[in-house]
Design an enzyme around this catalytic site. Structure first.
Site, mmCIF file in Angstrom:
data_model
loop_
_atom_site.group_PDB
_atom_site.id
_atom_site.type_symbol
_atom_site.label_atom_id
_atom_site.label_comp_id
_atom_site.label_asym_id
_atom_site.label_seq_id
_atom_site.Cartn_x
_atom_site.Cartn_y
_atom_site.Cartn_z
ATOM 1 N N TYR A 1 37.926 43.475 47.232
ATOM 2 C CA TYR A 1 38.935 44.466 46.683
ATOM 3 C C TYR A 1 38.615 46.446 47.317
ATOM 4 C CZ TYR A 1 39.193 40.817 43.293
ATOM 5 O OH TYR A 1 39.030 39.366 42.456
ATOM 6 N N TYR B 1 37.839 38.230 33.088
ATOM 7 C CA TYR B 1 37.456 37.733 33.940
ATOM 8 C C TYR B 1 36.719 36.927 34.246
ATOM 9 C CZ TYR B 1 36.207 38.771 38.652
ATOM 10 O OH TYR B 1 36.007 38.737 39.836
ATOM 11 N N ASP C 1 30.797 31.729 28.493
ATOM 12 C CA ASP C 1 31.052 32.663 30.536
ATOM 13 C C ASP C 1 30.341 33.567 30.165
ATOM 14 O OD1 ASP C 1 31.168 34.288 32.362
ATOM 15 O OD2 ASP C 1 33.018 34.403 32.775
ATOM 16 N N LYS D 1 24.983 36.180 37.800
ATOM 17 C CA LYS D 1 24.662 37.703 37.994
ATOM 18 C C LYS D 1 23.093 37.313 37.596
ATOM 19 C CE LYS D 1 28.598 40.047 37.965
ATOM 20 N NZ LYS D 1 29.797 39.554 37.296
HETATM 21 C C1 PLP Z 1 30.977 38.627 37.807
HETATM 22 C C2 PLP Z 1 31.884 37.886 37.242
HETATM 23 C C3 PLP Z 1 32.077 36.858 37.208
HETATM 24 C C4 PLP Z 1 32.272 36.121 38.830
HETATM 25 O O1 PLP Z 1 30.996 36.028 39.721
HETATM 26 P P1 PLP Z 1 30.800 36.123 40.738
HETATM 27 O O2 PLP Z 1 29.210 36.413 41.244
HETATM 28 O O3 PLP Z 1 30.965 37.400 41.427
HETATM 29 O O4 PLP Z 1 31.249 35.166 41.415
HETATM 30 C C5 PLP Z 1 32.835 35.209 36.218
HETATM 31 N N1 PLP Z 1 32.870 36.116 35.147
HETATM 32 C C6 PLP Z 1 32.472 36.908 34.415
HETATM 33 C C7 PLP Z 1 32.086 37.316 33.296
HETATM 34 C C8 PLP Z 1 31.776 37.663 35.420
HETATM 35 O O5 PLP Z 1 30.825 39.101 35.136
#
Ligand code: PLP
Length: 431
Positions: free
Chosen positions: A20, A148, A249, A278
């Site tokens: 970004y 997100y 998520d 992550k």
């Molecule tokens: C970081 C994140 C993503 C995307 O993960 P990447 O490994 O950057 O593709 C998706 N959902 C949440 C909640 C995130 O914090």
């Protein structure tokens, strides 16, 4: 090759994109030479305390002897092998661990390469499940604002349409349903009105909706919002009643960050599909996974095409699996709960009083996450320099200055990190 200690940075600055950020005319990035524990060592010898765990991932700190040993042992056997038609023990061991640490009932595992891809996989899984059930009209998603879920097209389509950073792509993305995010905070009474909009949308459109997707308890990059667990229970029961799947998520919240191993536990709910990423490999390699139930995998497997239609090249990469196994073992055998609780206590002590600073709009704290929301967006270049001058690494965005240090941070470094953060914010606001 012509790059030297003196010119590599100029070369990189001219040719390489950062997240970004503009490529031409961008701010210089800080060059890191090595990292150890919670410290980043810059090329010029300065050391910074990392308050970000490299975007939620480095929970055990950098250069961890146990993770290094796991990586070295695996690399001498094989760094990679395709997962089509072949398998290996590190993948089996990681599946076993993930099934053990995630909420009960999630015992089918799909490995993939990044968080965004795991969201794509989760969405496709939900749609393919309903297709297999003869319910092909269920192809859309319902989500909440301020979410997100990643940067690929399917994931972008469920990010907040305004704060989600993907506004300019909106005409090429599939159109999904959005409900207002809950206003009830985790530290306040539950307000019944919070569920009203989502309830209306799901009641009126459930024949079209394959799944609800959301980040449980903490919404990350879409606004660092923290909400009441009751909301998740309401969503779960609406999904059950109206035959809609629930995708959690937990890419940011997973592996202890909110104080429980997974944030869903705080509401006592189990999603139908769970995304993790992550912190999965302790920040060593890019890897993510999707977990689901036997009901979903059987549903998909019993109807043509039977196969689940996804399969990345680096699926279940053995090196990443081996490191993830070691990282999860560090959690299982270590005092992460006390450490995250200690982070929360320190956040209350240092960040709590910031509510009184003019220019600070809100303070939000949950487990190992501390957030200062300012009234105005920060000047990134200026505040980053202040942090670096104080020996700290933070990466604010918009109006949000937030912390999520590695769990292993020692008390003394944590005090420096928090006192320095508050001081830098005060100075920045006074300027
Ligand atoms: C970081 C994140 C993503 C995307 O993960 P990447 O490994 O950057 O593709 C998706 N959902 C949440 C909640 C995130 O914090």
């Amino acid at each position: 090759m012509t790059l030297t200690d003196h010119n590599w940075q100029t070369f990189e600055h001219t040719h390489v994109w950062h997240p970004y950020a503009p490529l031409e005319g961008a701010t210089l990035s800080y060059p890191v030479k090595s990292a150890q524990g919670v410290h980043l060592r810059l090329e010029d010898g300065r050391e910074l305390i990392d308050g970000m765990s490299s975007w939620w991932s480095v929970i055990h700190g950098y250069n961890h002897p146990v993770l290094n040993a796991a990586a070295k042992a695996q690399i001498d056997k094989m760094a990679h092998v395709m997962f089509g038609g072949l398998t290996h023990r590190p993948a089996a061991e990681l599946a076993e661990r993930l099934i053990l640490v995630t909420p009960e009932g999630l015992d089918r595992v799909f490995f993939c390469d990044s968080g965004s891809v795991s969201v794509e996989v989760a969405i496709k899984m939900a749609i393919q499940f309903w297709h297999a059930m003869g319910r092909s009209t269920k192809q859309r998603l319902l989500t909440i604002r301020h979410g997100y879920h990643g940067d690929t097209c399917g994931a972008m389509a469920v990010c907040d349409p305004d704060t989600g950073m993907h506004h300019l792509f909106r005409h090429v993305l599939p159109q999904h349903f959005f409900a207002d995010a809950p206003l009830s905070r985790n530290d306040e009474e539950w307000n019944e009105k919070d569920i009203a909009e989502l309830q209306t949308i799901i009641e009126q459109n459930h024949t079209q909706i394959a799944a609800v997707i959301l980040e449980p308890i903490v919404q990350g990059a879409g606004g660092m919002r923290i909400y009441a667990p009751e909301y998740l229970r309401r969503v779960r029961s609406l999904c059950d009643r109206l035959e809609v799947l629930l995708i959690a998520d937990e890419i940011a919240t997973g592996f202890g960050r909110t104080g429980t191993m997974f944030a869903c536990e705080q509401a006592g709910i189990v999603p139908d599909i769970l995304c993790v990423g992550k912190a999965l490999t302790g920040g060593y390699l890019s890897m993510a996974a999707v977990l689901t139930t036997g009901m979903i995998s059987r549903g998909i497997s019993l109807q043509p095409p039977k196969a689940f239609m996804h399969g990345p090249t680096f699926m279940a990469n053995p090196l990443a699996c081996a490191i993830a196994n070691a990282s999860i073992d560090l959690l299982i055998n270590g005092p992460w709960q006390q450490r995250v609780a200690a982070l929360e206590t320190a956040f209350h002590h240092h960040l709590g009083p910031c509510r009184e600073i003019p220019g600070v709009a809100d303070v939000r704290i949950k487990g190992g996450i501390g957030v200062l929301e300012l009234v105005e967006p920060v000047d990134m270049r200026s505040i980053t320099k202040r942090f670096v001058d104080k020996g700290l690494w933070l990466r604010p965005f918009g109006k949000l200055v937030y912390l999520m240090p590695p769990y292993i941070i020692e008390k003394q470094d944590l005090e420096l990190l928090l006192a320095g953060t508050v001081e830098a914010v005060r100075e920045e606001l006074a300027d």
